[in-house]
Write a protein that holds these residues in place. Structure first.
Motif, PDB file in Angstrom:
ATOM      1  N   SER A 101       0.824  -1.231   0.000  1.00 47.14           N
ATOM      2  CA  SER A 101       0.000   0.000   0.000  1.00 47.14           C
ATOM      3  C   SER A 101       0.849   1.268   0.000  1.00 47.14           C
ATOM      4  O   SER A 101       0.660   2.167   0.824  1.00 47.14           O
ATOM      5  N   ALA A 132       3.765   7.478   2.022  1.00 49.82           N
ATOM      6  CA  ALA A 132       3.028   6.667   2.993  1.00 49.82           C
ATOM      7  C   ALA A 132       3.093   5.207   2.553  1.00 49.82           C
ATOM      8  O   ALA A 132       3.086   4.903   1.356  1.00 49.82           O
ATOM      9  N   VAL A 171       2.600   0.793   4.308  1.00 52.76           N
ATOM     10  CA  VAL A 171       2.230  -0.107   5.400  1.00 52.76           C
ATOM     11  C   VAL A 171       3.233  -1.249   5.445  1.00 52.76           C
ATOM     12  O   VAL A 171       3.595  -1.805   4.404  1.00 52.76           O
ATOM     13  N   ARG A 189      -0.837  -4.139  11.604  1.00 53.38           N
ATOM     14  CA  ARG A 189      -0.233  -3.393  10.489  1.00 53.38           C
ATOM     15  C   ARG A 189      -0.150  -1.915  10.867  1.00 53.38           C
ATOM     16  O   ARG A 189      -1.105  -1.355  11.415  1.00 53.38           O
ATOM     17  N   ASN A 190       0.974  -1.300  10.583  1.00 56.01           N
ATOM     18  CA  ASN A 190       1.131   0.123  10.882  1.00 56.01           C
ATOM     19  C   ASN A 190       0.731   0.973   9.684  1.00 56.01           C
ATOM     20  O   ASN A 190       0.322   0.456   8.627  1.00 56.01           O
ATOM     21  N   GLU A 191       0.849   2.271   9.843  1.00 57.93           N
ATOM     22  CA  GLU A 191       0.603   3.225   8.758  1.00 57.93           C
ATOM     23  C   GLU A 191       1.695   4.281   8.855  1.00 57.93           C
ATOM     24  O   GLU A 191       1.648   5.191   9.693  1.00 57.93           O
ATOM     25  N   ARG A 197       3.757   7.453   7.634  1.00 56.92           N
ATOM     26  CA  ARG A 197       3.578   8.674   6.839  1.00 56.92           C
ATOM     27  C   ARG A 197       4.804   9.555   7.053  1.00 56.92           C
ATOM     28  O   ARG A 197       5.115   9.941   8.191  1.00 56.92           O
ATOM     29  N   ALA A 216      -3.174   0.458  13.819  1.00 55.50           N
ATOM     30  CA  ALA A 216      -2.093   1.405  13.543  1.00 55.50           C
ATOM     31  C   ALA A 216      -2.205   2.634  14.431  1.00 55.50           C
ATOM     32  O   ALA A 216      -3.310   3.143  14.680  1.00 55.50           O
TER      33      ALA A 216
END
Length: 421
Positions: free
Chosen positions: A210, A272, A274, A354-356, A358, A411
């Motif tokens: 992603s 960004a 994941v 799962r993280n996000e 940015r 996240a």
């Protein structure tokens, strides 16, 4: 535009009546004048025989007054007040009314016999058939704009539409560090963790999905990842810093620090992504899994639980570089999963983990994404066996550093593992 006080002179059955524009033949203050005005009003309504001419309020009766011209004389009175008898004969209400098509005389002149031609007073005569202007409505300014003779300034060429620009090839460059120092298997790093321990890397790999590039206005544009075996497919990529040297015995000699793809042409200021693997691949048949999943030995937990998204490991070493008993290990992957993927059934995981990520201040042309392994274990005592396989007491601080809430598996809005150089 402010309207002047417009007055109208009406010839009503031989009686010239000056009123506000648009009010028609109004009742007079005397019975004889009222009869004349009434007769004219009736005639006006039936045959359109009231003749009107517009003149500025500066001429004739004062504001609010009514001027009657009877038999050549003129009398002015305040509206609503009786008009004194001037002793003048009043025209017979039955007298013929001047043809509405004939020009009307000025209100200050005597009215000729209805049968005689009316002299031109120099004033325009309103066509009885023409629409009446509503004095209560604003009158548009009909004056044309003055031509200055100057041309409008040239706004310059319009900026190109990003959709019309050719696709832009992107190469995301990753770099590994240990508390700011370059990462290398076999290298020792002092003063790590909460106990200021000397350590050496034993593994550092992660999957990425992603990926989006960010515009200055905050909008996101997905990166179309190229199919570049064995490191990436259009759905997922593997970044691998370990090369099998020193204590890095879980992987192999091959490494990968680049993810490639394309985006529409334009300017981008952020990134960004994941750390994870799409569910369809994460819980698919490992035997038929595409690269890079086959390229990552030691990353699979099981068909049901799926793969480890992030593998971070630092081992305690003595002065001669030999491994001691301390170990900081965190492997993040989905947990609490249930279902029957072998039979095609859906899989549900209580904690997706799962993280996000940015990152701002990112320039695709020259920025590098730095992943700092030392940050992950900054709050861990590396003199003990501190292992976290997505469960256990050693997980909360390392999960938080990587941007995942350990309690919920969701996240977080911040992370400390990555930054941009």
């Amino acid at each position: 535009m402010t309207l002047p006080n417009i007055r109208t002179t009406l010839l009503c059955a031989g009686v010239v009546v000056t009123t506000a524009l648009g009010t028609g033949c109004q009742a007079s203050s005397t019975s004889e004048e009222a009869a004349a005005a009434s007769s004219c009003a009736d005639a006006s309504n039936a045959q359109g025989t009231c003749v009107s001419a517009s003149e500025d309020s500066g001429v004739g009766a004062p504001d609010g007054g009514i001027t009657l011209s009877v038999g050549g004389g003129a009398r002015t009175a305040e509206a609503g007040s009786p008009v004194p008898d001037a002793g003048l004969p009043v025209a017979d209400a039955g007298a013929p009314v001047a043809d509405a098509g004939s020009p009307a005389s000025d209100a200050g002149l005597s009215v000729p016999d209805a049968g005689s031609p009316v002299p031109d007073a120099g004033l325009p005569v309103l066509d009885a058939g023409a629409p009446v202007v509503d004095v209560g409505s604003p009158v548009p300014d009909a004056a044309p704009e003055a031509d200055t003779g100057l041309a409008a300034p040239d706004a310059g060429p319009a900026p190109p539409d990003a959709g019309s620009l050719p696709p832009r090839e992107i190469s995301l460059q990753f770099k590994a560090e240990v508390s700011g120092a370059d990462f290398a298997c076999g290298q020792s790093y002092p003063n790590q963790g909460s106990g200021s321990t000397t350590v050496t890397p034993t593994d550092f790999r992660f999957f990425v999905q992603s990926i989006r590039l960010l515009k200055a206005d905050g909008s996101e544009v997905p990166l179309q990842m190229t199919d570049r075996a064995p490191w990436q497919t259009p759905e997922v990529a593997l970044v691998d810093f370990e090369n099998g040297a020193g204590a890095c015995q879980n992987g192999n000699a091959a490494t990968n620090t680049v993810i490639t793809g394309t985006v529409p042409g334009g300017d981008y200021t952020g990134l960004a992504f994941v750390n994870g693997i799409p569910d369809a691949l994460n819980h698919g048949d490992p035997a038929s899994a595409p690269a890079p999943l086959q390229q990552a030995p030691g990353t699979l937990w099981s068909w049901l639980s799926g793969y480890k998204f992030v593998l971070t490991e630092l081992g305690q070493v003595g002065p001669d570089g030999t491994l001691l008993g301390g170990l900081g290990l965190t492997h993040i992957g989905s947990s609490g999963c249930s279902g029957s993927p072998q039979t095609g059934g859906a899989v549900t995981c209580l904690k997706p983990n799962r993280n996000e990520v940015r990152l701002t201040g990112f320039n695709p042309d020259n920025s590098v994404i730095v992943a700092d392994l030392g940050v992950v274990f900054a709050q861990t005592d590396l003199t003990v066996d501190a292992q976290c396989h997505s469960s256990g007491a050693f997980c909360p601080s390392t999960f938080e550093a990587m941007g995942v809430n350990f309690a919920t598996g969701q996240a977080l809005t911040t992370q400390r593992l990555y930054h941009v150089e």
